[in-house]
Design a protein around this motif. Structure first.
Motif, PDB file in Angstrom:
ATOM      1  N   LEU A   1       0.832  -1.195   0.000  1.00  0.00           N
ATOM      2  CA  LEU A   1       0.000   0.000   0.000  1.00  0.00           C
ATOM      3  C   LEU A   1       0.867   1.246   0.000  1.00  0.00           C
ATOM      4  O   LEU A   1       1.935   1.277   0.600  1.00  0.00           O
ATOM      5  N   SER A   2       0.378   2.299  -0.666  1.00  0.00           N
ATOM      6  CA  SER A   2       1.065   3.577  -0.602  1.00  0.00           C
ATOM      7  C   SER A   2       0.919   4.151   0.803  1.00  0.00           C
ATOM      8  O   SER A   2       0.130   3.684   1.610  1.00  0.00           O
ATOM      9  N   GLY A   3       1.693   5.221   1.082  1.00  0.00           N
ATOM     10  CA  GLY A   3       1.602   5.837   2.398  1.00  0.00           C
ATOM     11  C   GLY A   3       0.210   6.330   2.712  1.00  0.00           C
ATOM     12  O   GLY A   3      -0.309   6.113   3.811  1.00  0.00           O
ATOM     13  N   ASP A   4      -0.428   6.989   1.734  1.00  0.00           N
ATOM     14  CA  ASP A   4      -1.784   7.508   1.959  1.00  0.00           C
ATOM     15  C   ASP A   4      -2.773   6.368   2.176  1.00  0.00           C
ATOM     16  O   ASP A   4      -3.645   6.439   3.043  1.00  0.00           O
ATOM     17  N   ALA A   5      -2.624   5.313   1.361  1.00  0.00           N
ATOM     18  CA  ALA A   5      -3.549   4.184   1.488  1.00  0.00           C
ATOM     19  C   ALA A   5      -3.375   3.485   2.826  1.00  0.00           C
ATOM     20  O   ALA A   5      -4.347   3.082   3.467  1.00  0.00           O
ATOM     21  N   THR A   6      -2.123   3.341   3.248  1.00  0.00           N
ATOM     22  CA  THR A   6      -1.860   2.698   4.539  1.00  0.00           C
ATOM     23  C   THR A   6      -2.456   3.512   5.677  1.00  0.00           C
ATOM     24  O   THR A   6      -3.059   2.970   6.606  1.00  0.00           O
ATOM     25  N   GLU A   7      -2.300   4.834   5.592  1.00  0.00           N
ATOM     26  CA  GLU A   7      -2.850   5.707   6.632  1.00  0.00           C
ATOM     27  C   GLU A   7      -4.367   5.601   6.694  1.00  0.00           C
ATOM     28  O   GLU A   7      -4.956   5.523   7.778  1.00  0.00           O
ATOM     29  N   ALA A   8      -5.016   5.565   5.509  1.00  0.00           N
ATOM     30  CA  ALA A   8      -6.480   5.442   5.472  1.00  0.00           C
ATOM     31  C   ALA A   8      -6.924   4.102   6.039  1.00  0.00           C
ATOM     32  O   ALA A   8      -7.904   4.003   6.776  1.00  0.00           O
ATOM     33  N   PHE A   9      -6.165   3.048   5.682  1.00  0.00           N
ATOM     34  CA  PHE A   9      -6.476   1.701   6.171  1.00  0.00           C
ATOM     35  C   PHE A   9      -6.399   1.661   7.699  1.00  0.00           C
ATOM     36  O   PHE A   9      -7.321   1.194   8.378  1.00  0.00           O
ATOM     37  N   ASN A  10      -5.306   2.175   8.241  1.00  0.00           N
ATOM     38  CA  ASN A  10      -5.132   2.165   9.696  1.00  0.00           C
ATOM     39  C   ASN A  10      -6.179   3.026  10.393  1.00  0.00           C
ATOM     40  O   ASN A  10      -6.651   2.691  11.485  1.00  0.00           O
ATOM     41  N   SER A  11      -6.547   4.140   9.742  1.00  0.00           N
ATOM     42  CA  SER A  11      -7.551   5.024  10.330  1.00  0.00           C
ATOM     43  C   SER A  11      -8.892   4.314  10.443  1.00  0.00           C
ATOM     44  O   SER A  11      -9.579   4.414  11.469  1.00  0.00           O
ATOM     45  N   GLN A  12      -9.276   3.592   9.380  1.00  0.00           N
ATOM     46  CA  GLN A  12     -10.553   2.868   9.399  1.00  0.00           C
ATOM     47  C   GLN A  12     -10.583   1.842  10.513  1.00  0.00           C
ATOM     48  O   GLN A  12     -11.565   1.726  11.253  1.00  0.00           O
ATOM     49  N   SER A  14      -8.731   1.774  13.219  1.00  0.00           N
ATOM     50  CA  SER A  14      -8.687   2.441  14.523  1.00  0.00           C
ATOM     51  C   SER A  14     -10.079   2.884  14.947  1.00  0.00           C
ATOM     52  O   SER A  14     -10.459   2.757  16.114  1.00  0.00           O
ATOM     53  N   LYS A  15     -10.853   3.395  13.975  1.00  0.00           N
ATOM     54  CA  LYS A  15     -12.229   3.791  14.280  1.00  0.00           C
ATOM     55  C   LYS A  15     -13.063   2.582  14.668  1.00  0.00           C
ATOM     56  O   LYS A  15     -13.881   2.644  15.598  1.00  0.00           O
ATOM     57  N   ALA A  16     -12.862   1.472  13.958  1.00  0.00           N
ATOM     58  CA  ALA A  16     -13.611   0.253  14.282  1.00  0.00           C
ATOM     59  C   ALA A  16     -13.265  -0.225  15.688  1.00  0.00           C
ATOM     60  O   ALA A  16     -14.150  -0.592  16.468  1.00  0.00           O
ATOM     61  N   LYS A  17     -11.979  -0.206  16.010  1.00  0.00           N
ATOM     62  CA  LYS A  17     -11.562  -0.644  17.336  1.00  0.00           C
ATOM     63  C   LYS A  17     -12.191   0.238  18.412  1.00  0.00           C
ATOM     64  O   LYS A  17     -12.696  -0.266  19.428  1.00  0.00           O
ATOM     65  N   ALA A  18     -12.158   1.558  18.195  1.00  0.00           N
ATOM     66  CA  ALA A  18     -12.744   2.481  19.173  1.00  0.00           C
ATOM     67  C   ALA A  18     -14.235   2.218  19.351  1.00  0.00           C
ATOM     68  O   ALA A  18     -14.762   2.239  20.469  1.00  0.00           O
ATOM     69  N   TYR A  19     -14.923   1.931  18.240  1.00  0.00           N
ATOM     70  CA  TYR A  19     -16.363   1.659  18.318  1.00  0.00           C
ATOM     71  C   TYR A  19     -16.627   0.387  19.123  1.00  0.00           C
ATOM     72  O   TYR A  19     -17.506   0.366  19.994  1.00  0.00           O
ATOM     73  N   TYR A  20     -15.870  -0.677  18.840  1.00  0.00           N
ATOM     74  CA  TYR A  20     -16.107  -1.943  19.531  1.00  0.00           C
ATOM     75  C   TYR A  20     -15.757  -1.834  21.022  1.00  0.00           C
ATOM     76  O   TYR A  20     -16.457  -2.401  21.867  1.00  0.00           O
ATOM     77  N   GLU A  21     -14.676  -1.128  21.309  1.00  0.00           N
ATOM     78  CA  GLU A  21     -14.313  -0.970  22.719  1.00  0.00           C
ATOM     79  C   GLU A  21     -15.339  -0.119  23.463  1.00  0.00           C
ATOM     80  O   GLU A  21     -15.645  -0.385  24.638  1.00  0.00           O
ATOM     81  N   HIS A  22     -15.886   0.889  22.788  1.00  0.00           N
ATOM     82  CA  HIS A  22     -16.954   1.691  23.395  1.00  0.00           C
ATOM     83  C   HIS A  22     -18.178   0.821  23.656  1.00  0.00           C
ATOM     84  O   HIS A  22     -18.799   0.902  24.732  1.00  0.00           O
ATOM     85  N   ALA A  23     -18.534  -0.007  22.671  1.00  0.00           N
ATOM     86  CA  ALA A  23     -19.683  -0.904  22.839  1.00  0.00           C
ATOM     87  C   ALA A  23     -19.457  -1.843  24.018  1.00  0.00           C
ATOM     88  O   ALA A  23     -20.370  -2.095  24.818  1.00  0.00           O
TER      89      ALA A  23
END
Length: 278
Positions: A1-12, A14-23
């Motif tokens: 993955l390119s740098g931008d793609a990797t950053e977007a992938f990790n961001s997605q 990270s958001k999923a992890k935050a949502y599941y941990e909040h749940a």
């Protein structure tokens, strides 16, 4: 993955992890600790950590989900089987075939098979169990699991679906591997019959299928059928790639070799002339 793609992938993720941990935190503050809703969140967190290659934590969450569902629903409930399947997949992915094998014949696995009906997800479980059996050289066990997957898919999709054809192809390959060539031919020919239209999106599957049939022909000394299947493969490659493509050249080489070995010199020379035009 390119740098931008990797950053977007990790961001997605990270958001999923935050949502599941909040749940999970919300559930812990409002639900009893044995509520089955926890199991779903544990599975979601396991998926996240699996994607992040944190297999130790993924395994931990799956085990928590499994213990909870078994306690609430019983070891043979259909919702228990998919968690076991996820554990099997994790163990196979991390080279822990022995651990995977211990789960394969567990009560939960049997319960999934007996209660799962014709849902295609059950066929996927059979496929993974077949892969596990193959990884431990249990070819006959693998065949039985592929047969189970075939029955599920035929019942769900009907007998002339691409997924059914793919499963018959896998079964044919296993029969060839065991030297049971007549049974292999039945399955492979049935799969070929399902693919009525040789379209480009089926080319890879069809090519593999025809190649497996050619192996069966070769093993049984069926040169006439081998020629027929090579011609079918040639027509498929030409329809997809055109007349001057390395994929076509490879089939022509096989035809020339067959004609030379069977002393059909006229045919060998004809295809050699075609081959020299590349």
């Amino acid at each position: 993955l390119s740098g931008d793609a990797t950053e977007a992938f990790n961001s997605q993720y990270s958001k999923a992890k935050a949502y599941y941990e909040h749940a999970l935190n919300m559930q812990r503050s409002t639900l009893p600790e044995d509520d089955p809703e926890f199991a779903t969140t544990f599975v979601n967190l396991a998926v996240y950590h699996d994607q992040m290659a944190d297999f130790r934590r993924a395994e931990s969450y799956l085990n928590q989900a499994l213990r909870l569902r078994e306690a609430q629903l019983g070891a043979t409930h259909p919702l228990v089987g998919p968690v076991i399947d996820d554990l099997i997949s994790l163990y196979l992915a991390t080279g822990r075939e022995k651990d995977a094998g211990e789960w394969r014949d567990s009560p939960g696995g049997e319960g999934t098979r007996s209660n799962g009906g014709d849902h295609p997800a059950i066929a996927e479980i059979y496929d993974k169990q077949a892969s596990l059996a193959l990884s431990t050289n249990q070819d006959l066990v693998a065949i039985e699991f592929v047969k189970e997957a075939l029955a599920v898919r035929e019942n769900h999709y009907g007998p002339r679906h691409d997924r059914v054809a793919a499963t018959r192809y896998n079964l044919g390959k296993l029969y060839n591997r065991l030297g049971r060539f007549e049974q292999a031919r039945i399955e492979l020919t049935s799969a070929l019959d399902i693919y009525e239209y040789q379209t480009s999106d089926q080319e890879i599957a069809l090519s593999a299928l025809i190649a497996e049939l050619i192996r069966t022909d070769l093993a049984q000394g069926q040169t006439d059928l081998m020629e027929e299947h090579l011609m079918l493969l040639l027509a498929l490659k030409q329809s997809v790639y055109g007349d001057r493509h390395p994929q076509v050249a490879g089939v022509l080489d096989e035809l020339i070799r067959l004609y030379q070995e069977t002393a059909q010199d006229d045919k060998a020379q004809f295809y050699q002339r075609l081959r020299t035009q590349f």
